[in-house]
Design a protein around this motif. Structure first.
Motif, PDB file in Angstrom:
ATOM      1  N   ILE A   1       0.889  -1.274  -0.021  1.00 35.08           N
ATOM      2  CA  ILE A   1       0.008  -0.012  -0.150  1.00 35.08           C
ATOM      3  C   ILE A   1       0.764   1.345  -0.164  1.00 35.08           C
ATOM      4  CG2 ILE A   1      -1.815  -1.182   0.970  1.00 35.08           C
ATOM      5  CD1 ILE A   1      -1.039   0.172   3.611  1.00 35.08           C
ATOM      6  N   PHE A   2       0.258   2.371  -0.267  1.00 30.62           N
ATOM      7  CA  PHE A   2       0.947   3.678  -0.498  1.00 30.62           C
ATOM      8  C   PHE A   2       0.806   4.401   0.716  1.00 30.62           C
ATOM      9  CE2 PHE A   2       0.686   2.290  -4.902  1.00 30.62           C
ATOM     10  CZ  PHE A   2       1.947   2.461  -5.252  1.00 30.62           C
ATOM     11  N   SER A   3       1.422   5.585   0.706  1.00 29.32           N
ATOM     12  CA  SER A   3       1.347   6.327   1.885  1.00 29.32           C
ATOM     13  C   SER A   3       0.072   6.708   2.404  1.00 29.32           C
ATOM     14  CB  SER A   3       2.358   7.581   1.811  1.00 29.32           C
ATOM     15  OG  SER A   3       3.761   7.308   1.638  1.00 29.32           O
ATOM     16  N   SER A   4      -0.896   7.281   1.534  1.00 26.67           N
ATOM     17  CA  SER A   4      -2.171   7.429   2.057  1.00 26.67           C
ATOM     18  C   SER A   4      -2.934   6.399   2.651  1.00 26.67           C
ATOM     19  CB  SER A   4      -2.863   8.121   0.746  1.00 26.67           C
ATOM     20  OG  SER A   4      -3.121   7.240  -0.039  1.00 26.67           O
ATOM     21  N   GLU A   5      -2.971   5.179   1.944  1.00 25.70           N
ATOM     22  CA  GLU A   5      -3.732   4.302   2.685  1.00 25.70           C
ATOM     23  C   GLU A   5      -2.988   3.808   4.119  1.00 25.70           C
ATOM     24  OE1 GLU A   5      -5.391  -0.144   1.573  1.00 25.70           O
ATOM     25  OE2 GLU A   5      -4.592   1.280  -0.038  1.00 25.70           O
ATOM     26  N   ALA A   6      -1.615   3.710   4.148  1.00 24.22           N
ATOM     27  CA  ALA A   6      -0.979   3.540   4.902  1.00 24.22           C
ATOM     28  C   ALA A   6      -1.116   4.239   6.394  1.00 24.22           C
ATOM     29  CB  ALA A   6       0.571   3.145   4.899  1.00 24.22           C
ATOM     30  N   SER A   7      -1.141   5.461   5.957  1.00 26.03           N
ATOM     31  CA  SER A   7      -1.289   6.575   7.291  1.00 26.03           C
ATOM     32  C   SER A   7      -2.921   6.387   7.455  1.00 26.03           C
ATOM     33  CB  SER A   7      -1.203   7.755   6.719  1.00 26.03           C
ATOM     34  OG  SER A   7      -1.901   8.287   5.699  1.00 26.03           O
ATOM     35  N   LYS A   8      -3.853   5.788   6.954  1.00 27.82           N
ATOM     36  CA  LYS A   8      -4.951   6.013   7.421  1.00 27.82           C
ATOM     37  C   LYS A   8      -5.130   4.596   8.164  1.00 27.82           C
ATOM     38  CE  LYS A   8      -7.499   7.977   3.474  1.00 27.82           C
ATOM     39  NZ  LYS A   8      -8.049   7.832   2.171  1.00 27.82           N
TER      40      LYS A   8
ATOM     41  N   LYS B   1       7.664  11.220   8.142  1.00 26.61           N
ATOM     42  CA  LYS B   1       8.722  11.685   9.285  1.00 26.61           C
ATOM     43  C   LYS B   1       9.303  10.325   9.717  1.00 26.61           C
ATOM     44  CE  LYS B   1       9.464  14.556  13.246  1.00 26.61           C
ATOM     45  NZ  LYS B   1       8.841  15.409  13.891  1.00 26.61           N
ATOM     46  N   TYR B   2       8.341   9.488  10.394  1.00 24.42           N
ATOM     47  CA  TYR B   2       8.621   8.257  10.808  1.00 24.42           C
ATOM     48  C   TYR B   2       9.273   7.222   9.870  1.00 24.42           C
ATOM     49  CZ  TYR B   2       5.277   9.376  14.557  1.00 24.42           C
ATOM     50  OH  TYR B   2       4.768   9.836  15.740  1.00 24.42           O
ATOM     51  N   ALA B   3       8.912   7.019   8.652  1.00 19.70           N
ATOM     52  CA  ALA B   3       9.731   6.343   7.486  1.00 19.70           C
ATOM     53  C   ALA B   3      11.055   6.894   7.546  1.00 19.70           C
ATOM     54  CB  ALA B   3       8.764   6.281   6.313  1.00 19.70           C
ATOM     55  N   ALA B   4      11.181   8.190   7.415  1.00 25.45           N
ATOM     56  CA  ALA B   4      12.371   8.675   7.026  1.00 25.45           C
ATOM     57  C   ALA B   4      13.264   8.394   8.361  1.00 25.45           C
ATOM     58  CB  ALA B   4      12.368  10.215   6.791  1.00 25.45           C
ATOM     59  N   ILE B   5      12.945   8.423   9.255  1.00 25.35           N
ATOM     60  CA  ILE B   5      13.918   8.037  10.687  1.00 25.35           C
ATOM     61  C   ILE B   5      14.161   6.618  10.403  1.00 25.35           C
ATOM     62  CG2 ILE B   5      13.877   7.741  13.245  1.00 25.35           C
ATOM     63  CD1 ILE B   5      11.984  10.124  13.284  1.00 25.35           C
ATOM     64  N   LEU B   6      13.402   5.859  10.065  1.00 25.10           N
ATOM     65  CA  LEU B   6      13.692   4.466   9.888  1.00 25.10           C
ATOM     66  C   LEU B   6      14.567   4.337   8.741  1.00 25.10           C
ATOM     67  CD1 LEU B   6      10.298   2.541  10.226  1.00 25.10           C
ATOM     68  CD2 LEU B   6      11.902   2.494  11.634  1.00 25.10           C
ATOM     69  N   GLU B   7      14.381   4.892   7.683  1.00 22.41           N
ATOM     70  CA  GLU B   7      15.447   4.782   6.847  1.00 22.41           C
ATOM     71  C   GLU B   7      16.713   5.242   6.943  1.00 22.41           C
ATOM     72  OE1 GLU B   7      12.289   5.101   2.773  1.00 22.41           O
ATOM     73  OE2 GLU B   7      13.008   6.945   3.767  1.00 22.41           O
ATOM     74  N   ALA B   8      16.838   6.342   7.792  1.00 18.98           N
ATOM     75  CA  ALA B   8      17.924   6.893   8.252  1.00 18.98           C
ATOM     76  C   ALA B   8      18.838   5.680   8.950  1.00 18.98           C
ATOM     77  CB  ALA B   8      17.689   8.200   9.086  1.00 18.98           C
ATOM     78  N   ARG B   9      18.072   4.966   9.739  1.00 19.53           N
ATOM     79  CA  ARG B   9      18.949   4.076  10.575  1.00 19.53           C
ATOM     80  C   ARG B   9      19.174   2.630   9.712  1.00 19.53           C
ATOM     81  NH1 ARG B   9      16.918   7.504  13.767  1.00 19.53           N
ATOM     82  NH2 ARG B   9      17.177   7.630  15.957  1.00 19.53           N
ATOM     83  N   GLY B  10      18.712   2.840   8.547  1.00 18.34           N
ATOM     84  CA  GLY B  10      18.923   1.682   7.791  1.00 18.34           C
ATOM     85  C   GLY B  10      17.931   0.779   7.246  1.00 18.34           C
ATOM     86  N   TYR B  11      16.728   0.934   7.639  1.00 14.11           N
ATOM     87  CA  TYR B  11      15.540  -0.032   7.306  1.00 14.11           C
ATOM     88  C   TYR B  11      15.193   0.470   5.992  1.00 14.11           C
ATOM     89  CZ  TYR B  11      11.039  -2.274   7.897  1.00 14.11           C
ATOM     90  OH  TYR B  11      10.049  -3.006   7.642  1.00 14.11           O
TER      91      TYR B  11
END
Length: 92
Positions: free
Chosen positions: A5-12, A23-33
């Motif tokens: 699913i894409f961001s809009s559906e995931a956020s819902k 913002k949360y996804a960017a934090i995860l990505e910055a930690r290598g996820y």
């Protein structure tokens, strides 16, 4: 392979705004996820991503963990729950 699913559906489904999810996804990505990206560079979320994000949200809202601490805490909780489920399945 599982649902994507894409961001809009995931956020819902997580009960948060699209910008908060980003913002949360960017934090995860910055930690290598790694979160998969689509052709337009938008994030594509899978069930395991949503589980981890849900754990993060719970840690932030219920446990008072900072946004910076949440990924590690959530990953640890998610791994423990996955291990418990595997043990349960092995004992069936």
């Amino acid at each position: 392979m599982g649902q994507q699913i894409f961001s809009s559906e995931a956020s819902k489904s997580l009960g948060i705004g699209v910008s908060t999810l980003g913002k949360y996804a960017a934090i995860l990505e910055a930690r290598g996820y790694g979160i998969e990206r689509g052709t337009n560079n938008g994030r594509i979320f899978r069930q395991n991503d949503l589980t981890l994000l849900s754990q993060m949200i719970e840690k932030i809202t219920k446990d008072g963990i900072t946004i910076e601490q949440a990924p590690e805490e959530a990953a640890e909780t998610t791994l423990i729950e996955m291990n418990e489920e595997l043990v349960k399945q092995a004992n069936m």
